[in-house]
Scaffold this motif. Structure first.
Motif, PDB file in Angstrom:
ATOM      1  N   UNK A   1       0.823  -1.201   0.000  1.00 52.33           N
ATOM      2  CA  UNK A   1       0.000   0.000   0.000  1.00 52.33           C
ATOM      3  C   UNK A   1       0.865   1.262   0.000  1.00 52.33           C
ATOM      4  N   UNK A   2       1.970   1.214   0.740  1.00 53.37           N
ATOM      5  CA  UNK A   2       2.864   2.381   0.786  1.00 53.37           C
ATOM      6  C   UNK A   2       3.460   2.668  -0.583  1.00 53.37           C
ATOM      7  N   UNK A   3       3.857   1.619  -1.294  1.00 58.26           N
ATOM      8  CA  UNK A   3       4.408   1.808  -2.637  1.00 58.26           C
ATOM      9  C   UNK A   3       3.378   2.471  -3.550  1.00 58.26           C
ATOM     10  N   UNK A   4       2.124   2.049  -3.432  1.00 63.85           N
ATOM     11  CA  UNK A   4       1.067   2.648  -4.244  1.00 63.85           C
ATOM     12  C   UNK A   4       0.815   4.105  -3.864  1.00 63.85           C
ATOM     13  N   UNK A   5       1.129   4.455  -2.612  1.00 63.89           N
ATOM     14  CA  UNK A   5       0.913   5.820  -2.126  1.00 63.89           C
ATOM     15  C   UNK A   5       2.120   6.717  -2.349  1.00 63.89           C
ATOM     16  N   UNK A   6       3.189   6.167  -2.900  1.00 64.37           N
ATOM     17  CA  UNK A   6       4.373   6.971  -3.169  1.00 64.37           C
ATOM     18  C   UNK A   6       5.276   7.157  -1.969  1.00 64.37           C
ATOM     19  N   UNK A   7       5.235   6.210  -1.024  1.00 68.36           N
ATOM     20  CA  UNK A   7       6.112   6.288   0.130  1.00 68.36           C
ATOM     21  C   UNK A   7       6.612   4.878   0.435  1.00 68.36           C
ATOM     22  N   UNK A   8       7.256   4.679   1.579  1.00 71.67           N
ATOM     23  CA  UNK A   8       7.750   3.348   1.932  1.00 71.67           C
ATOM     24  C   UNK A   8       7.720   3.158   3.439  1.00 71.67           C
ATOM     25  N   UNK A   9       7.683   1.914   3.851  1.00 71.88           N
ATOM     26  CA  UNK A   9       7.723   1.563   5.272  1.00 71.88           C
ATOM     27  C   UNK A   9       9.171   1.594   5.732  1.00 71.88           C
ATOM     28  N   UNK A  10       9.428   2.377   6.781  1.00 70.14           N
ATOM     29  CA  UNK A  10      10.806   2.557   7.247  1.00 70.14           C
ATOM     30  C   UNK A  10      11.058   1.922   8.614  1.00 70.14           C
ATOM     31  N   UNK A  11      10.009   1.592   9.328  1.00 70.85           N
ATOM     32  CA  UNK A  11      10.189   1.007  10.661  1.00 70.85           C
ATOM     33  C   UNK A  11       8.947   0.214  11.048  1.00 70.85           C
ATOM     34  N   UNK A  12       9.035  -0.477  12.168  1.00 67.19           N
ATOM     35  CA  UNK A  12       7.937  -1.278  12.706  1.00 67.19           C
ATOM     36  C   UNK A  12       7.706  -0.867  14.148  1.00 67.19           C
TER      37      UNK A  12
ATOM     38  N   UNK B   1       8.676 -10.275  27.400  1.00 67.94           N
ATOM     39  CA  UNK B   1       8.599 -11.703  27.104  1.00 67.94           C
ATOM     40  C   UNK B   1       9.604 -12.063  26.016  1.00 67.94           C
ATOM     41  N   UNK B   2      10.599 -12.856  26.380  1.00 69.88           N
ATOM     42  CA  UNK B   2      11.714 -13.126  25.470  1.00 69.88           C
ATOM     43  C   UNK B   2      11.286 -13.912  24.237  1.00 69.88           C
ATOM     44  N   UNK B   3      10.368 -14.877  24.405  1.00 65.35           N
ATOM     45  CA  UNK B   3       9.994 -15.723  23.270  1.00 65.35           C
ATOM     46  C   UNK B   3       9.251 -14.947  22.194  1.00 65.35           C
ATOM     47  N   UNK B   4       8.193 -14.223  22.576  1.00 64.14           N
ATOM     48  CA  UNK B   4       7.466 -13.470  21.569  1.00 64.14           C
ATOM     49  C   UNK B   4       8.295 -12.303  21.025  1.00 64.14           C
ATOM     50  N   UNK B   5       9.136 -11.732  21.857  1.00 60.70           N
ATOM     51  CA  UNK B   5      10.022 -10.672  21.372  1.00 60.70           C
ATOM     52  C   UNK B   5      10.939 -11.205  20.279  1.00 60.70           C
ATOM     53  N   UNK B   6      11.492 -12.400  20.502  1.00 58.31           N
ATOM     54  CA  UNK B   6      12.374 -13.005  19.499  1.00 58.31           C
ATOM     55  C   UNK B   6      11.620 -13.273  18.203  1.00 58.31           C
ATOM     56  N   UNK B   7      10.340 -13.631  18.314  1.00 59.40           N
ATOM     57  CA  UNK B   7       9.538 -13.888  17.120  1.00 59.40           C
ATOM     58  C   UNK B   7       9.336 -12.606  16.305  1.00 59.40           C
ATOM     59  N   UNK B   8       9.032 -11.514  16.979  1.00 55.95           N
ATOM     60  CA  UNK B   8       8.827 -10.245  16.282  1.00 55.95           C
ATOM     61  C   UNK B   8      10.136  -9.771  15.656  1.00 55.95           C
ATOM     62  N   UNK B   9      11.229  -9.876  16.395  1.00 54.82           N
ATOM     63  CA  UNK B   9      12.537  -9.486  15.866  1.00 54.82           C
ATOM     64  C   UNK B   9      12.873 -10.312  14.625  1.00 54.82           C
ATOM     65  N   UNK B  10      12.644 -11.621  14.700  1.00 59.06           N
ATOM     66  CA  UNK B  10      12.934 -12.497  13.561  1.00 59.06           C
ATOM     67  C   UNK B  10      12.088 -12.134  12.354  1.00 59.06           C
ATOM     68  N   UNK B  11      10.824 -11.776  12.599  1.00 63.90           N
ATOM     69  CA  UNK B  11       9.930 -11.408  11.496  1.00 63.90           C
ATOM     70  C   UNK B  11      10.396 -10.131  10.811  1.00 63.90           C
ATOM     71  N   UNK B  12      10.775  -9.135  11.598  1.00 69.06           N
ATOM     72  CA  UNK B  12      11.254  -7.876  11.029  1.00 69.06           C
ATOM     73  C   UNK B  12      12.501  -8.122  10.187  1.00 69.06           C
ATOM     74  N   UNK B  13      13.435  -8.886  10.735  1.00 66.08           N
ATOM     75  CA  UNK B  13      14.673  -9.154  10.014  1.00 66.08           C
ATOM     76  C   UNK B  13      14.423  -9.965   8.742  1.00 66.08           C
TER      77      UNK B  13
END
Length: 254
Positions: free
Chosen positions: A97-108, A121-133
């Motif tokens: 959607x950002x590409x269609x709007x002429x911008x980009x996602x820069x962070x989460x 919570x270390x487990x769910x934190x690791x999951x979110x970190x892994x997803x971003x990466x």
């Protein structure tokens, strides 16, 4: 001195209107845009992204638990594979959607219950970190200032941005006052502006018990769904800039 102002936007859903995105985007420097899991519909999200692009506002993916009915404020014990895939899915949807709007996602920036839970919570934190990466390791990750997540994200090599909340009360240990307790949500624009000026100058906030808490933050959040959010954000920006503190997106800062 520089500091970022961010707000949670793109949260309207169909006929249900949430906040005033157009007004907030004229004030803030970063926009955490809903990805459809806790709020937001495609047309509304796209409109918010187009407005963000027009105002030169930095865009982030406001990822959440799959909880439209609860506005993403209910804890969920998702399996790691499910949580990682859901975060990847949300970032990817917003990127399109950002590409269609002429911008980009820069962070989460995680939303609501997910944000608060992975702060410790270390487990769910690791999951979110892994997803971003997995999507893009250059994306920033916005986290609660002073949280364990801040350290975990840095150790994983993510650009980590710690944030404070203009309109939320703090406890003496630096955590946020739960929303079901007195003093959790603040409403006075002048008082909010003064406490965030204290944060920007001294790196501290005054907790609900009167104690002074050290909070190291590069960004300040004003919730877009709070009553009077626009007035709060406007007063905060005016107060900071009057004191020589520039408002700049954290992703633009070295």
């Amino acid at each position: 001195m520089n500091i970022d102002l961010n707000s949670d936007l793109g949260e309207s859903f169909g006929a249900w209107r949430m906040g005033d995105d157009a007004a907030m985007l004229a004030i803030v420097s970063s926009a955490n845009v809903a990805c459809g899991f806790h709020a937001g519909d495609p047309a509304g999200i796209l409109a918010t992204l187009r407005s963000a692009a027009a105002h030169g506002v930095s865009v982030g993916a406001h990822v959440a638990y799959p909880d439209l009915a609860g506005f993403g404020r209910r804890n969920m014990d998702l399996a790691s594979a499910d949580l990682q895939a859901s975060v990847i899915y949300q970032i990817g949807a917003l990127q399109g959607l950002a590409a269609a709007a002429g911008t980009r996602v820069r962070y989460v920036k995680p939303h609501g219950a997910l944000y608060n839970f992975i702060a410790h919570d270390a487990r769910q934190a690791a999951d979110v970190i892994a997803a971003v990466k997995a999507v893009d390791a250059s994306l920033g990750l916005v986290v609660l200032a002073g949280s364990a997540l801040a350290g975990w994200a840095r150790e994983a090599g993510l650009r980590t941005v710690e944030e404070a909340f203009a309109d939320r009360g703090y406890r003496a240990d630096g955590s946020l006052v739960p929303r079901n307790q007195p003093g959790a949500v603040l409403h006075d624009p002048d008082a909010i502006a003064e406490r965030m000026l204290q944060l920007a100058r001294e790196g501290t906030v005054t907790a609900v018990d009167g104690s002074v808490v050290r909070v190291h933050a590069q960004s300040i959040c004003v919730h877009g769904d709070s009553p009077g959010a626009v007035a709060m954000a406007q007063r905060l920006r005016e107060r900071l800039t009057a004191e020589g503190i520039a408002i700049r997106a954290f992703m633009d800062l070295a």
